[in-house]
Design a protein around this motif. Sequence first.
Motif, PDB file in Angstrom:
ATOM      1  N   LEU A   9       0.919  -1.288  -0.085  1.00 22.80           N
ATOM      2  CA  LEU A   9       0.047   0.006  -0.087  1.00 22.80           C
ATOM      3  C   LEU A   9       0.843   1.209   0.220  1.00 22.80           C
ATOM      4  CD1 LEU A   9      -2.585  -1.149   2.579  1.00 22.80           C
ATOM      5  CD2 LEU A   9      -2.797  -0.904   0.088  1.00 22.80           C
ATOM      6  N   LYS A  10       2.054   1.053  -0.047  1.00 17.81           N
ATOM      7  CA  LYS A  10       3.152   2.142  -0.155  1.00 17.81           C
ATOM      8  C   LYS A  10       2.924   3.330   0.984  1.00 17.81           C
ATOM      9  CE  LYS A  10       3.812   1.204  -5.068  1.00 17.81           C
ATOM     10  NZ  LYS A  10       4.906   0.271  -4.453  1.00 17.81           N
ATOM     11  N   VAL A  11       2.802   2.897   2.210  1.00 14.86           N
ATOM     12  CA  VAL A  11       2.520   3.671   3.162  1.00 14.86           C
ATOM     13  C   VAL A  11       3.733   4.383   3.916  1.00 14.86           C
ATOM     14  CG1 VAL A  11       1.421   4.080   5.597  1.00 14.86           C
ATOM     15  CG2 VAL A  11       0.527   2.402   3.965  1.00 14.86           C
ATOM     16  N   VAL A  12       4.154   5.743   3.384  1.00 14.92           N
ATOM     17  CA  VAL A  12       5.335   6.456   3.543  1.00 14.92           C
ATOM     18  C   VAL A  12       5.491   6.492   5.183  1.00 14.92           C
ATOM     19  CG1 VAL A  12       6.588   8.287   3.293  1.00 14.92           C
ATOM     20  CG2 VAL A  12       5.567   7.235   1.271  1.00 14.92           C
ATOM     21  N   ALA A  13       4.240   6.814   5.690  1.00 18.44           N
ATOM     22  CA  ALA A  13       4.299   7.118   7.058  1.00 18.44           C
ATOM     23  C   ALA A  13       4.654   6.229   8.168  1.00 18.44           C
ATOM     24  CB  ALA A  13       2.961   7.743   7.672  1.00 18.44           C
ATOM     25  N   ALA A  14       4.902   4.761   7.549  1.00 16.58           N
ATOM     26  CA  ALA A  14       5.256   3.685   8.227  1.00 16.58           C
ATOM     27  C   ALA A  14       6.680   3.331   8.076  1.00 16.58           C
ATOM     28  CB  ALA A  14       4.358   2.595   7.852  1.00 16.58           C
ATOM     29  N   VAL A  15       7.367   3.985   7.352  1.00 15.67           N
ATOM     30  CA  VAL A  15       8.597   3.618   7.094  1.00 15.67           C
ATOM     31  C   VAL A  15       9.612   3.511   8.497  1.00 15.67           C
ATOM     32  CG1 VAL A  15      10.992   4.537   6.314  1.00 15.67           C
ATOM     33  CG2 VAL A  15       8.905   4.617   4.939  1.00 15.67           C
ATOM     34  N   ASP A  16       9.424   4.348   9.310  1.00 13.84           N
ATOM     35  CA  ASP A  16      10.115   4.210  10.522  1.00 13.84           C
ATOM     36  C   ASP A  16       9.992   2.892  11.374  1.00 13.84           C
ATOM     37  OD1 ASP A  16      11.788   6.240  10.009  1.00 13.84           O
ATOM     38  OD2 ASP A  16      10.492   7.570  11.486  1.00 13.84           O
ATOM     39  N   ARG A  17       8.520   2.762  11.575  1.00  7.37           N
ATOM     40  CA  ARG A  17       8.019   1.413  11.982  1.00  7.37           C
ATOM     41  C   ARG A  17       8.319   0.245  11.651  1.00  7.37           C
ATOM     42  NH1 ARG A  17       4.140   1.789  15.803  1.00  7.37           N
ATOM     43  NH2 ARG A  17       4.945  -0.157  16.027  1.00  7.37           N
ATOM     44  N   ILE A  18       8.557   0.020  10.183  1.00  8.36           N
ATOM     45  CA  ILE A  18       8.527  -0.996   9.357  1.00  8.36           C
ATOM     46  C   ILE A  18      10.255  -1.105   9.440  1.00  8.36           C
ATOM     47  CG2 ILE A  18       8.893  -2.055   7.275  1.00  8.36           C
ATOM     48  CD1 ILE A  18       6.613  -0.324   6.323  1.00  8.36           C
ATOM     49  N   ALA A  19      10.836  -0.093   9.669  1.00  3.76           N
ATOM     50  CA  ALA A  19      12.342  -0.236   9.662  1.00  3.76           C
ATOM     51  C   ALA A  19      12.801  -0.814  11.154  1.00  3.76           C
ATOM     52  CB  ALA A  19      13.005   1.237   9.790  1.00  3.76           C
ATOM     53  N   ALA A  20      12.033  -0.773  12.033  1.00  5.07           N
ATOM     54  CA  ALA A  20      12.311  -1.283  13.182  1.00  5.07           C
ATOM     55  C   ALA A  20      12.266  -2.570  13.385  1.00  5.07           C
ATOM     56  CB  ALA A  20      11.289  -0.775  14.417  1.00  5.07           C
ATOM     57  N   GLN A  21      11.400  -3.375  12.325  1.00  7.22           N
ATOM     58  CA  GLN A  21      11.453  -4.821  12.116  1.00  7.22           C
ATOM     59  C   GLN A  21      12.819  -5.282  11.593  1.00  7.22           C
ATOM     60  OE1 GLN A  21       8.528  -6.185  13.391  1.00  7.22           O
ATOM     61  NE2 GLN A  21       7.947  -4.297  13.761  1.00  7.22           N
ATOM     62  N   LEU A  22      13.735  -4.532  11.414  1.00 10.92           N
ATOM     63  CA  LEU A  22      14.881  -4.823  10.675  1.00 10.92           C
ATOM     64  C   LEU A  22      15.823  -5.541  11.699  1.00 10.92           C
ATOM     65  CD1 LEU A  22      15.612  -2.296   7.967  1.00 10.92           C
ATOM     66  CD2 LEU A  22      14.961  -4.673   7.682  1.00 10.92           C
ATOM     67  N   ASP A  23      15.502  -5.090  13.040  1.00 10.88           N
ATOM     68  CA  ASP A  23      16.289  -5.546  14.097  1.00 10.88           C
ATOM     69  C   ASP A  23      15.785  -6.896  15.086  1.00 10.88           C
ATOM     70  OD1 ASP A  23      17.963  -2.968  13.917  1.00 10.88           O
ATOM     71  OD2 ASP A  23      16.373  -2.017  15.130  1.00 10.88           O
ATOM     72  N   GLU A  24      14.797  -7.256  14.373  1.00 13.86           N
ATOM     73  CA  GLU A  24      14.238  -8.438  14.883  1.00 13.86           C
ATOM     74  C   GLU A  24      14.994  -9.662  14.576  1.00 13.86           C
ATOM     75  OE1 GLU A  24      11.455  -9.108  16.906  1.00 13.86           O
ATOM     76  OE2 GLU A  24      10.836  -7.001  16.644  1.00 13.86           O
ATOM     77  N   LEU A  25      15.021 -10.642  15.501  1.00  9.24           N
ATOM     78  CA  LEU A  25      15.565 -11.714  15.483  1.00  9.24           C
ATOM     79  C   LEU A  25      15.273 -12.835  14.401  1.00  9.24           C
ATOM     80  CD1 LEU A  25      16.342 -12.832  19.103  1.00  9.24           C
ATOM     81  CD2 LEU A  25      18.049 -11.927  17.521  1.00  9.24           C
TER      82      LEU A  25
END
Length: 317
Positions: free
Chosen positions: A254-270
Amino acid sequence: MMFEPFEEESDFDDLAVRLADPDAAVRRVAVMELADTADPEAIPLIATTVTDDSPEVRLQAAIALGEFDGLEASTALCILLQDEDGRVAQASSDSLAELKDPLSADPLLALTAHENEKVREGALLGLKQLRRQDAMANGIEAMKDPVAAVRIQAVGVVGYLKAEEALPALIAACRDEDSGVRRTAVGALAFSKSSHAKDALLAAFGDAHWAVREVAAEVFGKSTAGDDAKALVPLLDDAYWQVRVKAVRSLGKLKVVAAVDRIAAQLDELTSNLRKEAAAALGEIADRSALPYLEKLVDDPDPDVRKNVRWALGRIG
């Protein structure tokens, strides 16, 4: 040795004789050989065995009829679906699910209100794939069945028809007491672009069962969500990583730009699946604010994550 095609009428005559043999093992092998012919003319011969004294022969008939299609095969399978031997009934249900000819639905429609719950379930399972519009009424009525497994198949019948007139029944099923029914009903809403379907999906984000929330997050990504897409963001805090994966994927679609920071937080997941999906979603959104997050994962230990990171970086440029 050259293969000889099964064409001679005498071959069928021989198998017909063997179907009447006093030895059940001989009859069973004859059924197997009839199925191997792949000739529709074998169907009426196999059908003669649906009342065989031996459950092993009836079981083989249920399996064999799954190799064919059409009303004649369906009629025989419906008899076997009601067999007292559970293995026979289950094999018949499995074979009914393979039918493709819409005419096969006729005998199934009469069984959706059968006294035996397994018969009702099997009949509805067979109807689902056939997508007969006249099965909608049967499906909606079966959605009131006291047995959850039957209601799940009924929702499948109605959902496969993708009819807006069935939407109220599907939305009601999203509130069913059984999580399996709710999950199936939420998944069935994918065809609809109506605001009512969207509201039902939003409500499912708060469902008590994680599998329902997971499907709701996935289906929402196929909708024209608009500003409502932001409602997916809280699912990134879900206790189940499976839910977070689907929320991340849908936010990317859905290309939700406002969610970029929150999505990026998932990059730290195990969980590597989360990192992989997060990288892909950031690439889908393609906003430059994601670059610092992605650049930190170019050497991720998981090759699939690294692949998605490179792809995302290439997309953003």
